[in-house]
Motif scaffolding. Structure first.
Motif, PDB file in Angstrom:
ATOM      1  N   PHE A  81      47.491  32.006  51.381  1.00  0.00           N
ATOM      2  CA  PHE A  81      46.819  32.112  50.091  1.00  0.00           C
ATOM      3  C   PHE A  81      46.170  30.802  49.671  1.00  0.00           C
ATOM      4  CE2 PHE A  81      46.582  31.776  45.480  1.00  0.00           C
ATOM      5  CZ  PHE A  81      45.695  32.812  45.239  1.00  0.00           C
ATOM      6  N   MET A 132      52.106  32.011  50.711  1.00  0.00           N
ATOM      7  CA  MET A 132      51.409  31.187  49.729  1.00  0.00           C
ATOM      8  C   MET A 132      50.903  29.883  50.341  1.00  0.00           C
ATOM      9  SD  MET A 132      53.321  31.725  46.076  1.00  0.00           S
ATOM     10  CE  MET A 132      51.871  31.169  45.191  1.00  0.00           C
ATOM     11  N   LEU A 167      50.474  38.036  42.813  1.00  0.00           N
ATOM     12  CA  LEU A 167      50.427  37.318  44.085  1.00  0.00           C
ATOM     13  C   LEU A 167      51.670  37.624  44.913  1.00  0.00           C
ATOM     14  CD1 LEU A 167      49.176  33.697  43.239  1.00  0.00           C
ATOM     15  CD2 LEU A 167      47.881  35.602  44.202  1.00  0.00           C
ATOM     16  N   CYS A 226      50.860  33.503  38.325  1.00  0.00           N
ATOM     17  CA  CYS A 226      51.897  34.100  39.164  1.00  0.00           C
ATOM     18  C   CYS A 226      52.599  35.233  38.417  1.00  0.00           C
ATOM     19  CB  CYS A 226      52.919  33.044  39.577  1.00  0.00           C
ATOM     20  SG  CYS A 226      52.917  32.696  41.352  1.00  0.00           S
ATOM     21  N   CYS A 247      42.413  30.597  48.516  1.00  0.00           N
ATOM     22  CA  CYS A 247      42.113  30.216  47.139  1.00  0.00           C
ATOM     23  C   CYS A 247      41.217  28.978  47.091  1.00  0.00           C
ATOM     24  CB  CYS A 247      43.426  29.962  46.401  1.00  0.00           C
ATOM     25  SG  CYS A 247      43.294  29.577  44.652  1.00  0.00           S
ATOM     26  N   ILE A 295      48.273  39.848  48.105  1.00  0.00           N
ATOM     27  CA  ILE A 295      48.663  40.363  46.793  1.00  0.00           C
ATOM     28  C   ILE A 295      49.570  41.577  46.966  1.00  0.00           C
ATOM     29  CG2 ILE A 295      46.546  39.514  45.716  1.00  0.00           C
ATOM     30  CD1 ILE A 295      45.530  42.393  45.626  1.00  0.00           C
TER      31      ILE A 295
END
Length: 324
Positions: free
Chosen positions: A134, A130, A123, A74, A138, A221
């Protein structure tokens, strides 16, 4: 005796309850200044498999017995696109860079280019981004680490993290370069001009290409450093996270055709020599007047003669001899 038996049974129940509480007790999750953590349900009988919490850099949270914890970088990151050669190594002898094929583009003069560059990013720490976008992105690559700060893996990240970047960053950057470079002439590689301007335009257009590449409408991002941060940088997770543009630095631009580069190098060398000769002649004119050319010719002859031990220079009709 009956009272004693009842007390014993009650004590047993209390001990069992306490043991259950201990088994279900929370453990502490802590992140460093470099990482974020996802607390996720383990998908067992008593839990789902969803993201329950995001733990931001330097923070702590509680992890239940039916939850797992995974970490991602991060901090400020870079993505380096550079050639593979003996010069691109760090002090430990390890190869520097993330991707070793050039970004391709074409100038408005029709010359195909190889571009080597660096992007700087981080990020998007917005909580909804998130958790909703994300994390599943991920998860496709298993980009998480089970320990903090990448556990000493390549580029301080898990193999899945590097795979995630390799499958998305080069293609988004390549698409961006294809949009920007056609408005520039061959001067960008012949004279190394406008590189900062190209980098700035790529920053403006990159986000849209990265969204297309990943398939998400949200920005996963952002630019690193001071362009992306929380309202109060000392309190991540509180307030709003501002997501700035990913930034670029152009390291080198060259034509894809190596012969074309060699031709320009020769032309550049000839031009530099011509400029040097012109400067020497102007200086000689100030010293020798109209005979400056003759004096420069003699000096050049003497300089060349110095390289030959048997060389003799005769000036005029033999009345003056220079023998180095």
């Amino acid at each position: 005796m009956k009272l004693k038996s009842k007390l014993s049974a009650l004590l047993s129940l209390v001990l069992i309850a306490c043991a259950a509480m201990v088994l279900s007790a929370c453990s502490e999750v802590a992140t460093t200044s470099q990482s974020c953590a996802f607390i996720v349900g383990d998908g067992g009988d008593t839990s789902d498999a969803n993201v329950h919490e995001v733990v931001y850099p330097g923070q702590q949270a509680n992890q239940g017995s039916d939850e797992n914890v995974v970490y991602v970088p991060c901090n400020s990151r870079n993505y380096i696109i550079n050639p593979t050669d003996k010069d691109n190594k760090n002090a430990n002898g390890e190869e520097i860079g993330d991707y070793h094929k050039p970004i391709r583009a074409v100038t408005k003069d029709g010359t195909r280019l190889n571009i080597w560059l660096t992007s700087t990013w981080t990020l998007n720490q917005d909580r909804d981004v998130m958790m909703k976008y994300f994390y599943p992105f991920c998860e496709k690559y298993q980009c998480f680490s089970e320990g903090q700060d990448g556990e000493g893996n390549i580029n301080s990240a898990a193999p899945g993290w590097n795979a995630m970047l390799a499958e998305n960053m080069p293609f988004a950057i390549d698409a961006t370069a294809h949009q920007v470079l056609p408005s520039y002439s061959d001067a960008v590689w012949k004279k190394d001009v406008d590189w900062d301007k190209i980098a700035s335009e790529m920053s403006e257009k990159f986000a849209d290409n990265f969204r297309k590449q990943t398939g998400f409408g949200a920005d996963l991002i952002c630019g690193s450093g001071d362009v992306s941060q929380w309202d109060d940088p000392e309190k991540p997770g509180k307030g709003k996270f501002t997501c700035g543009q990913v930034r670029f630095v152009i390291n080198r631009i060259e034509p894809s055709d190596a012969n074309q580069q060699r031709l320009v190098d020769r032309q550049t060398k000839a031009e530099l020599e011509k400029n040097s000769n012109r400067a020497s002649l102007n200086a000689a004119k100030q010293k020798y007047g109209s005979n400056a050319g003759n004096w420069l010719g003699m000096q050049d002859t003497i300089d060349k003669c110095n390289a030959n031990a048997k060389c003799v220079v005769v000036l005029g009709k033999g009345s003056a001899v220079v023998q180095p």
